[in-house]
Design an enzyme around this catalytic site. Sequence first.
Site, PDB file in Angstrom:
ATOM      1  N   ASP A 143      16.580  27.345 -92.963  1.00  0.00           N
ATOM      2  CA  ASP A 143      15.688  26.293 -92.476  1.00  0.00           C
ATOM      3  C   ASP A 143      14.629  26.013 -93.556  1.00  0.00           C
ATOM      4  O   ASP A 143      14.065  26.934 -94.147  1.00  0.00           O
ATOM      5  CB  ASP A 143      15.017  26.741 -91.168  1.00  0.00           C
ATOM      6  CG  ASP A 143      14.360  25.583 -90.432  1.00  0.00           C
ATOM      7  OD1 ASP A 143      14.790  25.266 -89.325  1.00  0.00           O
ATOM      8  OD2 ASP A 143      13.409  24.987 -90.981  1.00  0.00           O
ATOM      9  N   ASN A 203      17.361  23.705 -79.329  1.00  0.00           N
ATOM     10  CA  ASN A 203      16.606  22.626 -78.696  1.00  0.00           C
ATOM     11  C   ASN A 203      17.570  21.478 -78.424  1.00  0.00           C
ATOM     12  O   ASN A 203      18.252  21.017 -79.348  1.00  0.00           O
ATOM     13  CB  ASN A 203      15.485  22.161 -79.627  1.00  0.00           C
ATOM     14  CG  ASN A 203      14.504  23.284 -79.950  1.00  0.00           C
ATOM     15  OD1 ASN A 203      14.239  24.134 -79.110  1.00  0.00           O
ATOM     16  ND2 ASN A 203      13.981  23.287 -81.160  1.00  0.00           N
ATOM     17  N   GLN A 220      14.022  18.756 -79.855  1.00  0.00           N
ATOM     18  CA  GLN A 220      15.088  18.487 -80.820  1.00  0.00           C
ATOM     19  C   GLN A 220      14.682  17.324 -81.732  1.00  0.00           C
ATOM     20  O   GLN A 220      14.675  16.170 -81.316  1.00  0.00           O
ATOM     21  CB  GLN A 220      16.414  18.148 -80.114  1.00  0.00           C
ATOM     22  CG  GLN A 220      17.561  17.970 -81.114  1.00  0.00           C
ATOM     23  CD  GLN A 220      18.903  17.679 -80.452  1.00  0.00           C
ATOM     24  OE1 GLN A 220      18.988  17.412 -79.258  1.00  0.00           O
ATOM     25  NE2 GLN A 220      19.963  17.732 -81.257  1.00  0.00           N
ATOM     26  N   HIS A 269      22.342  21.922 -83.431  1.00  0.00           N
ATOM     27  CA  HIS A 269      22.122  23.063 -84.329  1.00  0.00           C
ATOM     28  C   HIS A 269      21.499  24.206 -83.558  1.00  0.00           C
ATOM     29  O   HIS A 269      20.765  23.990 -82.597  1.00  0.00           O
ATOM     30  CB  HIS A 269      21.229  22.668 -85.502  1.00  0.00           C
ATOM     31  CG  HIS A 269      19.923  22.076 -85.088  1.00  0.00           C
ATOM     32  ND1 HIS A 269      19.798  20.750 -84.715  1.00  0.00           N
ATOM     33  CD2 HIS A 269      18.692  22.635 -84.933  1.00  0.00           C
ATOM     34  CE1 HIS A 269      18.538  20.510 -84.384  1.00  0.00           C
ATOM     35  NE2 HIS A 269      17.846  21.632 -84.489  1.00  0.00           N
ATOM     36  N   HIS A 287      19.183  27.713 -84.005  1.00  0.00           N
ATOM     37  CA  HIS A 287      18.282  28.485 -84.860  1.00  0.00           C
ATOM     38  C   HIS A 287      18.588  29.972 -84.676  1.00  0.00           C
ATOM     39  O   HIS A 287      18.659  30.448 -83.544  1.00  0.00           O
ATOM     40  CB  HIS A 287      16.824  28.268 -84.447  1.00  0.00           C
ATOM     41  CG  HIS A 287      16.349  26.840 -84.547  1.00  0.00           C
ATOM     42  ND1 HIS A 287      15.554  26.397 -85.576  1.00  0.00           N
ATOM     43  CD2 HIS A 287      16.528  25.768 -83.743  1.00  0.00           C
ATOM     44  CE1 HIS A 287      15.268  25.110 -85.387  1.00  0.00           C
ATOM     45  NE2 HIS A 287      15.849  24.704 -84.287  1.00  0.00           N
TER      46      HIS A 287
HETATM   47  P1  AMP Z   1      14.808  21.068 -84.201  1.00  0.00           P
HETATM   48  O1  AMP Z   1      13.342  20.921 -83.913  1.00  0.00           O
HETATM   49  O2  AMP Z   1      15.484  22.083 -83.325  1.00  0.00           O
HETATM   50  O3  AMP Z   1      15.535  19.743 -84.251  1.00  0.00           O
HETATM   51  O4  AMP Z   1      14.875  21.707 -85.632  1.00  0.00           O
HETATM   52  C1  AMP Z   1      15.186  21.015 -86.783  1.00  0.00           C
HETATM   53  C2  AMP Z   1      14.990  21.993 -87.908  1.00  0.00           C
HETATM   54  O5  AMP Z   1      15.590  21.426 -89.063  1.00  0.00           O
HETATM   55  C3  AMP Z   1      13.513  22.256 -88.257  1.00  0.00           C
HETATM   56  O6  AMP Z   1      13.260  23.653 -88.102  1.00  0.00           O
HETATM   57  C4  AMP Z   1      13.394  21.816 -89.697  1.00  0.00           C
HETATM   58  O7  AMP Z   1      12.580  22.677 -90.461  1.00  0.00           O
HETATM   59  C5  AMP Z   1      14.834  21.848 -90.176  1.00  0.00           C
HETATM   60  N1  AMP Z   1      15.166  20.928 -91.266  1.00  0.00           N
HETATM   61  C6  AMP Z   1      14.944  19.602 -91.322  1.00  0.00           C
HETATM   62  N2  AMP Z   1      15.409  19.082 -92.477  1.00  0.00           N
HETATM   63  C7  AMP Z   1      15.950  20.118 -93.161  1.00  0.00           C
HETATM   64  C8  AMP Z   1      16.580  20.238 -94.426  1.00  0.00           C
HETATM   65  N3  AMP Z   1      16.788  19.171 -95.216  1.00  0.00           N
HETATM   66  N4  AMP Z   1      16.995  21.454 -94.829  1.00  0.00           N
HETATM   67  C9  AMP Z   1      16.817  22.523 -94.027  1.00  0.00           C
HETATM   68  N5  AMP Z   1      16.234  22.485 -92.821  1.00  0.00           N
HETATM   69  C10 AMP Z   1      15.790  21.298 -92.392  1.00  0.00           C
END
Ligand code: AMP
Length: 117
Positions: free
Chosen positions: A32, A88, A95, A101, A103
């Site tokens: 992440d 999420n 989300q 995805h 975590h």
């Molecule tokens: P969510 O809030 O469950 O949609 O989480 C999305 C996650 O994607 C967040 O923890 C971000 O830090 C992560 N994220 C967004 N863009 C990238 C990226 N380019 N590379 C790695 N992680 C990312």
Amino acid sequence: MEDENCIFCKIVKGKIKSQKVMETDNFFAFLDANPRAEGHILVVPKRHFVTLLDIPDKLGEEMLNFIKKIASDLLDKKKGDGFNIIMNNLECAGQAVKHAHIHVVPRKEGDGMHLFV
Ligand code: AMP
Ligand code: ZN
């Protein structure tokens, strides 16, 4: 099918750089970019689905096995004493990225992080 505006589809295809942790034919795991703990991993199906409910049953089962592999690896390599699995689904649940995805967050004794406890 790839969603052309989806950042996780672009990561899977290598169009956006990521720090890969593990990959199979159907799944991709990477770090992440905004880790809540050191070694925070995201697991995504390579195909574009929005939420858990869109993932076909068989693929969902495969995804759980992939996550188990990631998590046991994390413990074996002493990257955590435990771990949280968080997903999420939809906006009100936090989300931000509309590509399903999961975590995988490494936890250490006394790390002070409070999720559900
Ligand atoms: P969510 O809030 O469950 O949609 O989480 C999305 C996650 O994607 C967040 O923890 C971000 O830090 C992560 N994220 C967004 N863009 C990238 C990226 N380019 N590379 C790695 N992680 C990312
Ligand atoms: Zn996508």
